[in-house]
Scaffold this active site. Sequence first.
Site, PDB file in Angstrom:
ATOM      1  N   GLN A 128      -6.409  -1.491  -8.253  1.00  0.00           N
ATOM      2  CA  GLN A 128      -4.974  -1.300  -8.449  1.00  0.00           C
ATOM      3  C   GLN A 128      -4.102  -2.302  -8.810  1.00  0.00           C
ATOM      4  O   GLN A 128      -4.044  -3.312  -7.924  1.00  0.00           O
ATOM      5  CB  GLN A 128      -4.386  -0.354  -7.293  1.00  0.00           C
ATOM      6  CG  GLN A 128      -2.849   0.090  -7.472  1.00  0.00           C
ATOM      7  CD  GLN A 128      -2.450   0.937  -6.207  1.00  0.00           C
ATOM      8  OE1 GLN A 128      -2.932   2.228  -6.077  1.00  0.00           O
ATOM      9  NE2 GLN A 128      -2.163   0.152  -5.179  1.00  0.00           N
ATOM     10  N   GLY A 129      -3.337  -2.278  -9.739  1.00  0.00           N
ATOM     11  CA  GLY A 129      -2.300  -3.285 -10.463  1.00  0.00           C
ATOM     12  C   GLY A 129      -0.856  -2.815 -10.233  1.00  0.00           C
ATOM     13  O   GLY A 129      -0.459  -2.586 -11.031  1.00  0.00           O
ATOM     14  N   TYR A 130      -0.234  -2.973  -8.980  1.00  0.00           N
ATOM     15  CA  TYR A 130       0.988  -2.378  -8.589  1.00  0.00           C
ATOM     16  C   TYR A 130       1.788  -3.941  -8.352  1.00  0.00           C
ATOM     17  O   TYR A 130       2.558  -3.963  -8.991  1.00  0.00           O
ATOM     18  CB  TYR A 130       0.921  -1.203  -7.532  1.00  0.00           C
ATOM     19  CG  TYR A 130       0.956   0.074  -7.897  1.00  0.00           C
ATOM     20  CD1 TYR A 130       0.108   0.370  -9.177  1.00  0.00           C
ATOM     21  CD2 TYR A 130       1.464   1.226  -7.194  1.00  0.00           C
ATOM     22  CE1 TYR A 130       0.097   1.615  -9.499  1.00  0.00           C
ATOM     23  CE2 TYR A 130       1.314   2.421  -7.894  1.00  0.00           C
ATOM     24  CZ  TYR A 130       0.679   2.705  -8.969  1.00  0.00           C
ATOM     25  OH  TYR A 130       0.504   4.018  -9.426  1.00  0.00           O
ATOM     26  N   SER A 131       1.422  -4.219  -7.193  1.00  0.00           N
ATOM     27  CA  SER A 131       2.357  -5.070  -6.553  1.00  0.00           C
ATOM     28  C   SER A 131       2.290  -6.496  -7.558  1.00  0.00           C
ATOM     29  O   SER A 131       1.222  -6.877  -7.845  1.00  0.00           O
ATOM     30  CB  SER A 131       1.928  -5.655  -5.160  1.00  0.00           C
ATOM     31  OG  SER A 131       2.224  -4.405  -4.095  1.00  0.00           O
ATOM     32  N   GLU A 246      -1.869   7.912  -1.905  1.00  0.00           N
ATOM     33  CA  GLU A 246      -2.199   6.568  -1.138  1.00  0.00           C
ATOM     34  C   GLU A 246      -1.639   6.820   0.429  1.00  0.00           C
ATOM     35  O   GLU A 246      -2.286   6.331   1.417  1.00  0.00           O
ATOM     36  CB  GLU A 246      -1.772   5.579  -1.652  1.00  0.00           C
ATOM     37  CG  GLU A 246      -1.965   4.134  -1.046  1.00  0.00           C
ATOM     38  CD  GLU A 246      -1.672   2.944  -1.681  1.00  0.00           C
ATOM     39  OE1 GLU A 246      -2.074   1.947  -1.503  1.00  0.00           O
ATOM     40  OE2 GLU A 246      -0.754   3.031  -2.791  1.00  0.00           O
ATOM     41  N   SER A 387       5.754  -0.381   2.775  1.00  0.00           N
ATOM     42  CA  SER A 387       5.950  -1.053   4.164  1.00  0.00           C
ATOM     43  C   SER A 387       6.742   0.112   5.147  1.00  0.00           C
ATOM     44  O   SER A 387       7.046   1.063   5.103  1.00  0.00           O
ATOM     45  CB  SER A 387       7.037  -2.285   3.873  1.00  0.00           C
ATOM     46  OG  SER A 387       8.133  -1.944   3.386  1.00  0.00           O
ATOM     47  N   GLU A 389       9.473  -0.332   6.526  1.00  0.00           N
ATOM     48  CA  GLU A 389      10.876  -0.405   6.288  1.00  0.00           C
ATOM     49  C   GLU A 389      11.187   0.668   5.049  1.00  0.00           C
ATOM     50  O   GLU A 389      11.900   1.614   5.044  1.00  0.00           O
ATOM     51  CB  GLU A 389      11.576  -1.539   5.833  1.00  0.00           C
ATOM     52  CG  GLU A 389      11.445  -2.528   7.188  1.00  0.00           C
ATOM     53  CD  GLU A 389      10.277  -3.238   7.332  1.00  0.00           C
ATOM     54  OE1 GLU A 389      10.405  -3.681   8.569  1.00  0.00           O
ATOM     55  OE2 GLU A 389       9.285  -3.275   6.627  1.00  0.00           O
TER      56      GLU A 389
END
Length: 402
Positions: A128-131, A246, A387, A389
């Site tokens: 997966q290429g997200y962050s 997810e 996260s 938060e």
Amino acid sequence: MDMDFSPEDLAFRDEVRAFLKESLPEHLKDGARRTPGVFVEPDIGMEWHRILNDKGWVAYHWPKEDGGTGWTPTQKFIFEKECALAGAPAISILGLRLVGPVICEFGTPEQKARFLPRILSGEDYWCQGYSEPGSGSDLASLKTSARLEGDQYVVNGSKIWTTHAHHADWIFALVRTDSSGKKQQGITFLLIPMDQPGIEVSPILSMSGDHEVNQVFFTDAVTSVENRIGEEGAGWSIAKFLLENERGGSCYAPRLLQSIERLRELAETQPSGVNGAVAHDPRFRDRLSRARLNAEALEVTELRILADLAKGRAPGPQTSLVKLLGSNIGQEIDTLRLELLGYDALQLPVDRPLYGNEAPEPVGSELAQTAMGKYLNNRAATIFGGSDEVQKNIIAKTVLGL
């Protein structure tokens, strides 16, 4: 809400138990127990993947017309719970649970015919290429770009914390195709082949010494326009669909409860160094009981979500609550495991894997050998997939109306 399973669901549970007893090999259970990482290695995970595929049960979150099982939400929960209780490996979600449902929902017939059978068979392994560096929780600020040249996109930039990119054949990535408007509007969802000169995978070792994540660099990497999912600029809506899967697509509680029960059993025999077994220490008993109560409460929450799904309602923001609670309870279990095992839990072998004929001998027990690695790796659980938060903000806005 009726918490009892129907006779049909109980019959399905018995069918799953019989299948697991007959078809789940002992070496896969052993490999899963001895893996300190978040994901099991592909040799363990893919063997179980193929066993499930031969049974026709691997893609139980896909629509039946796309190769799924057609199970009800209750059956999916029962299956995951029984797998957890049996000690089955948790197979990689990247193809089956993340990009697979996206292709089922948004892909063209040609894309479904091309990609879905290879995900089912395990021929294609996905990452997966997200962050990105500087774009994690604020995913819409991503900068990896893709420009359309003829019938190909040319991709430049980098992705980080990319799980199992060093094993992957394909990466599904969010890329920026337009910077002129709101940042969410210029994002596109692309499928990109990993085996090409324009892609470099750089390993990132965790504190435990495990190699699970990577940084991926794109330098004029290319992918066909036929590998774009949805319209150009529609990537943000697709990303939100994927993130719901997810963050709340699995049942956390059964695996947490299994881990707590294992700690309880071990505490009955583990010496406290003061007076008898650790199980007699009221402070440890209290913390273990609190963890169990929290995990049982989480299971009730998951069952409530299950009831909503059975009525055709979308999972919604409850998935953020499940992700938030599941991650934190898991970290509490990791801490209790270290305290229970004492000095034996300080070992941190650098050899991998910790299963098989060439695995190093543990000090004390196999549980002690993986305890520190699990603790260190699972510190990321309250960051990845959104996260704490971020989850709290979602809950505050959508549930509490703040």
